[in-house]
Scaffold this active site. Structure first.
Site, PDB file in Angstrom:
ATOM      1  N   ASN A   9     -27.857 -38.169  -2.313  1.00  0.00           N
ATOM      2  CA  ASN A   9     -26.272 -38.248  -2.640  1.00  0.00           C
ATOM      3  C   ASN A   9     -26.375 -37.200  -3.830  1.00  0.00           C
ATOM      4  O   ASN A   9     -26.473 -37.871  -4.997  1.00  0.00           O
ATOM      5  CB  ASN A   9     -25.794 -39.550  -3.041  1.00  0.00           C
ATOM      6  CG  ASN A   9     -24.122 -39.493  -3.326  1.00  0.00           C
ATOM      7  OD1 ASN A   9     -23.567 -38.560  -3.181  1.00  0.00           O
ATOM      8  ND2 ASN A   9     -23.803 -40.521  -3.774  1.00  0.00           N
ATOM      9  N   TRP A  10     -25.701 -36.079  -3.632  1.00  0.00           N
ATOM     10  CA  TRP A  10     -25.639 -35.311  -5.063  1.00  0.00           C
ATOM     11  C   TRP A  10     -24.404 -35.464  -5.761  1.00  0.00           C
ATOM     12  O   TRP A  10     -24.421 -35.022  -7.001  1.00  0.00           O
ATOM     13  CB  TRP A  10     -25.579 -34.004  -4.460  1.00  0.00           C
ATOM     14  CG  TRP A  10     -26.679 -33.437  -4.006  1.00  0.00           C
ATOM     15  CD1 TRP A  10     -27.935 -33.951  -3.752  1.00  0.00           C
ATOM     16  CD2 TRP A  10     -26.983 -31.732  -3.188  1.00  0.00           C
ATOM     17  NE1 TRP A  10     -28.672 -32.950  -2.973  1.00  0.00           N
ATOM     18  CE2 TRP A  10     -28.223 -31.805  -2.634  1.00  0.00           C
ATOM     19  CE3 TRP A  10     -26.143 -30.795  -3.227  1.00  0.00           C
ATOM     20  CZ2 TRP A  10     -28.685 -30.532  -1.968  1.00  0.00           C
ATOM     21  CZ3 TRP A  10     -26.584 -29.539  -2.632  1.00  0.00           C
ATOM     22  CH2 TRP A  10     -27.941 -29.532  -2.284  1.00  0.00           C
ATOM     23  N   LYS A  11     -23.378 -36.322  -5.320  1.00  0.00           N
ATOM     24  CA  LYS A  11     -22.264 -36.781  -6.002  1.00  0.00           C
ATOM     25  C   LYS A  11     -21.506 -35.539  -6.552  1.00  0.00           C
ATOM     26  O   LYS A  11     -21.580 -34.563  -5.819  1.00  0.00           O
ATOM     27  CB  LYS A  11     -22.521 -37.832  -7.307  1.00  0.00           C
ATOM     28  CG  LYS A  11     -23.289 -38.884  -6.916  1.00  0.00           C
ATOM     29  CD  LYS A  11     -23.577 -39.907  -7.807  1.00  0.00           C
ATOM     30  CE  LYS A  11     -24.417 -41.048  -7.677  1.00  0.00           C
ATOM     31  NZ  LYS A  11     -24.299 -42.244  -8.154  1.00  0.00           N
ATOM     32  N   HIS A  95     -19.080 -46.052  -0.497  1.00  0.00           N
ATOM     33  CA  HIS A  95     -20.005 -45.711  -1.478  1.00  0.00           C
ATOM     34  C   HIS A  95     -19.286 -46.742  -2.733  1.00  0.00           C
ATOM     35  O   HIS A  95     -18.077 -46.560  -2.958  1.00  0.00           O
ATOM     36  CB  HIS A  95     -20.275 -44.366  -1.946  1.00  0.00           C
ATOM     37  CG  HIS A  95     -21.351 -44.212  -3.030  1.00  0.00           C
ATOM     38  ND1 HIS A  95     -20.972 -44.624  -4.360  1.00  0.00           N
ATOM     39  CD2 HIS A  95     -22.558 -44.087  -2.945  1.00  0.00           C
ATOM     40  CE1 HIS A  95     -22.268 -44.370  -4.913  1.00  0.00           C
ATOM     41  NE2 HIS A  95     -23.334 -43.902  -4.319  1.00  0.00           N
ATOM     42  N   GLU A  97     -18.860 -46.080  -5.787  1.00  0.00           N
ATOM     43  CA  GLU A  97     -18.007 -45.193  -6.568  1.00  0.00           C
ATOM     44  C   GLU A  97     -16.697 -44.957  -5.971  1.00  0.00           C
ATOM     45  O   GLU A  97     -15.653 -44.680  -6.466  1.00  0.00           O
ATOM     46  CB  GLU A  97     -18.819 -43.935  -6.980  1.00  0.00           C
ATOM     47  CG  GLU A  97     -19.758 -44.284  -7.959  1.00  0.00           C
ATOM     48  CD  GLU A  97     -20.929 -43.227  -7.984  1.00  0.00           C
ATOM     49  OE1 GLU A  97     -20.668 -42.188  -7.385  1.00  0.00           O
ATOM     50  OE2 GLU A  97     -22.057 -43.523  -8.471  1.00  0.00           O
ATOM     51  N   GLU A 167     -26.549 -50.955  -1.768  1.00  0.00           N
ATOM     52  CA  GLU A 167     -26.572 -50.757  -3.030  1.00  0.00           C
ATOM     53  C   GLU A 167     -26.098 -51.217  -4.130  1.00  0.00           C
ATOM     54  O   GLU A 167     -24.823 -51.444  -4.308  1.00  0.00           O
ATOM     55  CB  GLU A 167     -25.878 -49.150  -3.124  1.00  0.00           C
ATOM     56  CG  GLU A 167     -26.404 -48.138  -2.082  1.00  0.00           C
ATOM     57  CD  GLU A 167     -25.910 -46.829  -2.618  1.00  0.00           C
ATOM     58  OE1 GLU A 167     -27.094 -45.909  -2.962  1.00  0.00           O
ATOM     59  OE2 GLU A 167     -25.007 -46.514  -2.729  1.00  0.00           O
ATOM     60  N   GLY A 173     -27.208 -45.577 -10.945  1.00  0.00           N
ATOM     61  CA  GLY A 173     -26.990 -44.730 -12.112  1.00  0.00           C
ATOM     62  C   GLY A 173     -27.203 -45.492 -13.402  1.00  0.00           C
ATOM     63  O   GLY A 173     -26.875 -44.752 -14.364  1.00  0.00           O
ATOM     64  N   SER A 212     -30.932 -46.386  -8.329  1.00  0.00           N
ATOM     65  CA  SER A 212     -31.802 -45.704  -9.573  1.00  0.00           C
ATOM     66  C   SER A 212     -33.424 -45.880  -8.992  1.00  0.00           C
ATOM     67  O   SER A 212     -34.423 -45.969  -9.425  1.00  0.00           O
ATOM     68  CB  SER A 212     -31.878 -46.676 -10.706  1.00  0.00           C
ATOM     69  OG  SER A 212     -30.619 -46.641 -11.336  1.00  0.00           O
ATOM     70  N   GLY A 233     -29.444 -41.258  -5.551  1.00  0.00           N
ATOM     71  CA  GLY A 233     -28.393 -40.419  -6.585  1.00  0.00           C
ATOM     72  C   GLY A 233     -29.033 -39.301  -7.336  1.00  0.00           C
ATOM     73  O   GLY A 233     -29.563 -38.239  -6.820  1.00  0.00           O
ATOM     74  N   GLY A 234     -29.221 -39.882  -8.594  1.00  0.00           N
ATOM     75  CA  GLY A 234     -29.488 -38.888  -9.573  1.00  0.00           C
ATOM     76  C   GLY A 234     -30.963 -38.117  -9.384  1.00  0.00           C
ATOM     77  O   GLY A 234     -31.223 -36.781  -9.515  1.00  0.00           O
TER      78      GLY A 234
HETATM   79  C1  PEP Z   1     -26.140 -43.557  -5.270  1.00  0.00           C
HETATM   80  O1  PEP Z   1     -25.338 -42.506  -5.722  1.00  0.00           O
HETATM   81  O2  PEP Z   1     -25.978 -43.851  -4.236  1.00  0.00           O
HETATM   82  C2  PEP Z   1     -27.135 -43.989  -6.178  1.00  0.00           C
HETATM   83  C3  PEP Z   1     -27.974 -44.847  -5.576  1.00  0.00           C
HETATM   84  O3  PEP Z   1     -27.392 -43.243  -7.302  1.00  0.00           O
HETATM   85  P1  PEP Z   1     -28.843 -43.525  -8.347  1.00  0.00           P
HETATM   86  O4  PEP Z   1     -29.893 -43.429  -7.672  1.00  0.00           O
HETATM   87  O5  PEP Z   1     -28.343 -42.412  -9.249  1.00  0.00           O
HETATM   88  O6  PEP Z   1     -28.735 -44.793  -8.885  1.00  0.00           O
END
Ligand code: PEP
Length: 252
Positions: A9-11, A95, A97, A167, A173, A212, A233-234
């Site tokens: 997920n590039w957000k 998600h 967010e 999640e 994040g 994470s 994500g990151g």
């Molecule tokens: C996500 O955006 O779904 C996520 C899990 O982010 P991160 O890996 O950065 O925690």
């Protein structure tokens, strides 16, 4: 046998140049017939570009959200048909967010899930609890509610062409990952919850962990029997890191 998935997920990150570099690096390092399915979720405006860069590559394309409505006067929204039209096969729904920053509630998430499937997109339904919900022992209650609203609207059969991502919000994040045991417990609960409606579908449904995930913790998370890969994500913005996570998933 559930084929694992690693989804990036590039957000709201990147530029056209960054994306081109990232895809080039991913394609250079991708093992080809990796055991794990690999997907990327760029921002809406870059979907078509990334679709072109991926061409016949063994990496699928998804969007980060979708409108619950099919078409019409919904300024700023993007429909499932449009996502399909530009080459998406998957879409994230619910998600955290979107749920917490943009007030998407359970019924709206369920309608987005249905809208995606109506256009043959595979929804990845994200569920997960806040830290205070975990600390007050309400994780299962929250996850069950988020799941049940979708199953009540769409039926358990809808999971035959969908994916779930657990999640925990406190791990997204933050650098704070659920322990493999914490992840496994909730994944097993999700599978049991689905099995109350249909045991065969529960066994076949892929449940990803997100929060994470990094190259350094992926293998032990993916070693859990009910963890079928990761939503990343990151770490998905770094090709070396993302490819290492893919390798950890493929080798489980
Ligand atoms: C996500 O955006 O779904 C996520 C899990 O982010 P991160 O890996 O950065 O925690």
């Amino acid at each position: 046998m559930r084929r694992p998935i690693v989804a990036g997920n590039w957000k709201m990150h990147g530029t056209r140049a960054d994306n081109a570099r990232l895809i080039e690096e991913l394609l250079a390092g991708h093992p080809g017939r990796a055991a794990a399915e690999c997907l990327v979720f760029p921002p809406f405006v870059y979907l078509q570009d990334v679709a072109r860069l991926l061409r016949e590559a063994p990496i699928g394309l998804g969007a980060q959200s979708v409108c619950a409505e099919a078409q019409g006067a919904f300024t700023g929204e993007v429909s499932a048909a449009m996502l399909k039209d530009v080459g998406c096969s998957h879409v994230l729904v619910g998600h955290s967010e979107r749920r917490w920053l943009y007030h998407e509630d359970d019924p709206l998430v369920a309608r987005k899930f249905a809208a995606a499937q109506a256009k043959s997109l595979v929804p990845i339904l994200c569920v997960g609890e806040h830290l205070e919900e975990r600390e007050s022992g309400r994780t299962e209650q929250v996850v069950a509610r988020q799941l049940d609203v979708v199953l009540d609207l769409c039926g358990v059969g809808a999971l035959e062409s969908a994916v779930i991502a657990y999640e925990p919000i406190w791990a997204i994040g933050t650098g704070r990952t659920a322990t493999p045991q914490q992840a496994q417990a909730v994944h097993a609960f999700i599978r049991e919850r689905i099995a109350e409606r249909d045991a065969k579908i529960a066994e076949a449904t892929r449940v990803l962990y997100g929060g994470s995930v990094k190259a350094s913790n992926a293998a032990e998370l993916f070693a859990q029997p009910d963890v079928d890969g990761g939503l990343v994500g990151g770490a998905s913005l770094n090709a070396e890191e993302f490819l290492a996570i893919l390798a950890a998933c493929g080798s489980r």
